[in-house]
Scaffold this motif. Structure first.
Motif, PDB file in Angstrom:
ATOM      1  N   PHE A   1       2.194  11.127  23.678  1.00 36.41           N
ATOM      2  CA  PHE A   1       3.353  10.693  22.907  1.00 36.41           C
ATOM      3  C   PHE A   1       2.912   9.794  21.759  1.00 36.41           C
ATOM      4  O   PHE A   1       1.800   9.282  21.741  1.00 36.41           O
ATOM      5  N   LYS A   2       3.805   9.608  20.814  1.00 35.83           N
ATOM      6  CA  LYS A   2       3.557   8.725  19.683  1.00 35.83           C
ATOM      7  C   LYS A   2       3.736   7.278  20.121  1.00 35.83           C
ATOM      8  O   LYS A   2       4.469   6.990  21.060  1.00 35.83           O
TER       9      LYS A   2
ATOM     10  N   LEU B   1       3.453  -2.207  12.166  1.00 36.78           N
ATOM     11  CA  LEU B   1       2.117  -2.380  11.593  1.00 36.78           C
ATOM     12  C   LEU B   1       1.349  -1.071  11.484  1.00 36.78           C
ATOM     13  O   LEU B   1       0.372  -0.991  10.749  1.00 36.78           O
ATOM     14  N   GLY B   2       1.767  -0.067  12.206  1.00 38.52           N
ATOM     15  CA  GLY B   2       1.075   1.220  12.207  1.00 38.52           C
ATOM     16  C   GLY B   2       1.354   1.938  13.501  1.00 38.52           C
ATOM     17  O   GLY B   2       2.090   1.446  14.362  1.00 38.52           O
ATOM     18  N   GLY B   3       0.769   3.103  13.630  1.00 31.55           N
ATOM     19  CA  GLY B   3       1.009   3.885  14.831  1.00 31.55           C
ATOM     20  C   GLY B   3      -0.078   4.910  15.055  1.00 31.55           C
ATOM     21  O   GLY B   3      -1.120   4.907  14.405  1.00 31.55           O
ATOM     22  N   GLY B   4       0.216   5.785  15.982  1.00 34.29           N
ATOM     23  CA  GLY B   4      -0.712   6.842  16.357  1.00 34.29           C
ATOM     24  C   GLY B   4      -0.136   7.586  17.547  1.00 34.29           C
ATOM     25  O   GLY B   4       1.086   7.681  17.694  1.00 34.29           O
ATOM     26  N   ARG B   5      -1.025   8.074  18.371  1.00 33.07           N
ATOM     27  CA  ARG B   5      -0.617   8.787  19.580  1.00 33.07           C
ATOM     28  C   ARG B   5      -1.371   8.216  20.781  1.00 33.07           C
ATOM     29  O   ARG B   5      -2.440   7.635  20.630  1.00 33.07           O
ATOM     30  N   ILE B   6      -0.792   8.435  21.931  1.00 32.67           N
ATOM     31  CA  ILE B   6      -1.415   8.024  23.187  1.00 32.67           C
ATOM     32  C   ILE B   6      -1.376   9.195  24.156  1.00 32.67           C
ATOM     33  O   ILE B   6      -0.353   9.868  24.295  1.00 32.67           O
ATOM     34  N   LYS B   7      -2.512   9.405  24.810  1.00 37.83           N
ATOM     35  CA  LYS B   7      -2.579  10.352  25.923  1.00 37.83           C
ATOM     36  C   LYS B   7      -2.749   9.509  27.175  1.00 37.83           C
ATOM     37  O   LYS B   7      -3.780   8.843  27.351  1.00 37.83           O
ATOM     38  N   HIS B   8      -1.724   9.495  28.012  1.00 34.65           N
ATOM     39  CA  HIS B   8      -1.698   8.639  29.209  1.00 34.65           C
ATOM     40  C   HIS B   8      -1.732   9.530  30.440  1.00 34.65           C
ATOM     41  O   HIS B   8      -0.802  10.285  30.696  1.00 34.65           O
ATOM     42  N   ASP B   9      -2.806   9.420  31.201  1.00 33.34           N
ATOM     43  CA  ASP B   9      -2.951  10.161  32.458  1.00 33.34           C
ATOM     44  C   ASP B   9      -2.911   9.136  33.592  1.00 33.34           C
ATOM     45  O   ASP B   9      -3.919   8.498  33.894  1.00 33.34           O
ATOM     46  N   ASP B  10      -1.733   8.974  34.187  1.00 34.87           N
ATOM     47  CA  ASP B  10      -1.595   7.950  35.223  1.00 34.87           C
ATOM     48  C   ASP B  10      -2.346   8.311  36.502  1.00 34.87           C
ATOM     49  O   ASP B  10      -2.754   7.420  37.242  1.00 34.87           O
TER      50      ASP B  10
ATOM     51  N   TYR C   1      -5.209   7.386  19.733  1.00 39.32           N
ATOM     52  CA  TYR C   1      -5.830   8.074  18.604  1.00 39.32           C
ATOM     53  C   TYR C   1      -4.826   8.330  17.486  1.00 39.32           C
ATOM     54  O   TYR C   1      -3.619   8.130  17.651  1.00 39.32           O
ATOM     55  N   GLY C   2      -5.356   8.791  16.353  1.00 43.81           N
ATOM     56  CA  GLY C   2      -4.517   9.281  15.267  1.00 43.81           C
ATOM     57  C   GLY C   2      -3.864   8.197  14.437  1.00 43.81           C
ATOM     58  O   GLY C   2      -4.316   7.060  14.377  1.00 43.81           O
ATOM     59  N   TYR C   3      -2.743   8.581  13.821  1.00 43.02           N
ATOM     60  CA  TYR C   3      -2.048   7.711  12.885  1.00 43.02           C
ATOM     61  C   TYR C   3      -0.577   8.099  12.813  1.00 43.02           C
ATOM     62  O   TYR C   3      -0.168   9.146  13.314  1.00 43.02           O
ATOM     63  N   SER C   4       0.187   7.261  12.166  1.00 48.46           N
ATOM     64  CA  SER C   4       1.604   7.523  11.898  1.00 48.46           C
ATOM     65  C   SER C   4       1.746   7.905  10.433  1.00 48.46           C
ATOM     66  O   SER C   4       1.238   7.195   9.556  1.00 48.46           O
ATOM     67  N   GLN C   5       2.449   8.996  10.154  1.00 47.30           N
ATOM     68  CA  GLN C   5       2.710   9.359   8.759  1.00 47.30           C
ATOM     69  C   GLN C   5       3.620   8.329   8.100  1.00 47.30           C
ATOM     70  O   GLN C   5       3.503   8.061   6.914  1.00 47.30           O
ATOM     71  N   ALA C   6       4.497   7.728   8.864  1.00 45.01           N
ATOM     72  CA  ALA C   6       5.452   6.759   8.312  1.00 45.01           C
ATOM     73  C   ALA C   6       4.822   5.385   8.102  1.00 45.01           C
ATOM     74  O   ALA C   6       5.091   4.719   7.100  1.00 45.01           O
ATOM     75  N   TYR C   7       3.987   4.923   9.041  1.00 49.68           N
ATOM     76  CA  TYR C   7       3.489   3.544   9.028  1.00 49.68           C
ATOM     77  C   TYR C   7       1.981   3.426   8.845  1.00 49.68           C
ATOM     78  O   TYR C   7       1.465   2.320   8.780  1.00 49.68           O
ATOM     79  N   GLY C   8       1.272   4.534   8.798  1.00 52.64           N
ATOM     80  CA  GLY C   8      -0.180   4.505   8.716  1.00 52.64           C
ATOM     81  C   GLY C   8      -0.790   4.280  10.086  1.00 52.64           C
ATOM     82  O   GLY C   8      -0.092   4.203  11.093  1.00 52.64           O
ATOM     83  N   PRO C   9      -2.128   4.158  10.126  1.00 52.51           N
ATOM     84  CA  PRO C   9      -2.765   3.957  11.424  1.00 52.51           C
ATOM     85  C   PRO C   9      -2.600   2.529  11.920  1.00 52.51           C
ATOM     86  O   PRO C   9      -2.673   1.585  11.142  1.00 52.51           O
ATOM     87  N   ALA C  10      -2.369   2.394  13.205  1.00 52.00           N
ATOM     88  CA  ALA C  10      -2.390   1.074  13.838  1.00 52.00           C
ATOM     89  C   ALA C  10      -3.846   0.667  14.020  1.00 52.00           C
ATOM     90  O   ALA C  10      -4.747   1.512  13.979  1.00 52.00           O
TER      91      ALA C  10
END
Length: 121
Positions: A20-21, A70-79, A87-96
């Motif tokens: 998820f983002k 401040l920025g964003g990206g994605r998270i892969k969470h395997d509980d 990883y990654g970045y947000s198109q709206a806010y740039g990379p965190a």
């Protein structure tokens, strides 16, 4: 109910599992601007990074706090494997600053392996 004190605001709030983002948000006390902290929010139910920011604004009292993404990206969470990959970045806010997110997530999820990369979207 919206958080009304800095102590009531969780540093990290993530979905339990999936990809998820996520965003980083700076929270500043409007009455005492020396009180500030960075929080991490990530939800699979939110299609856009801005949707996460909107939901975060609903969780925190806007009269008491100023929120700045401040920025964003994605998270892969395997509980099941107790693993979180940022990883990654947000198109709206740039990379965190993923290293800052990693540090906060490690505190919130003790015993997890937390890693990050600036590659990917």
């Amino acid at each position: 109910m919206a958080a009304k004190s800095m102590e009531d605001i969780k540093d990290v709030d993530l979905d339990n599992s999936g990809v998820f983002k996520y965003i980083q948000v700076q929270v500043t006390d409007k009455k005492d601007t020396s009180k500030t902290k960075i929080i991490v929010r990530g939800y699979g139910r939110c299609h856009w990074h801005a949707d996460i920011f909107d939901e975060t604004k609903e969780q925190i009292d806007k009269k008491s706090f100023k929120l700045v993404p401040l920025g964003g990206g994605r998270i892969k969470h395997d509980d099941k494997k107790r693993d979180i990959f940022i990883y990654g970045y947000s198109q709206a806010y740039g990379p965190a600053k993923h290293e800052d997110s990693k540090e906060l997530i490690e505190k919130a999820f003790p015993g997890y392996t937390v890693s990050f990369s600036y590659d990917g979207y």
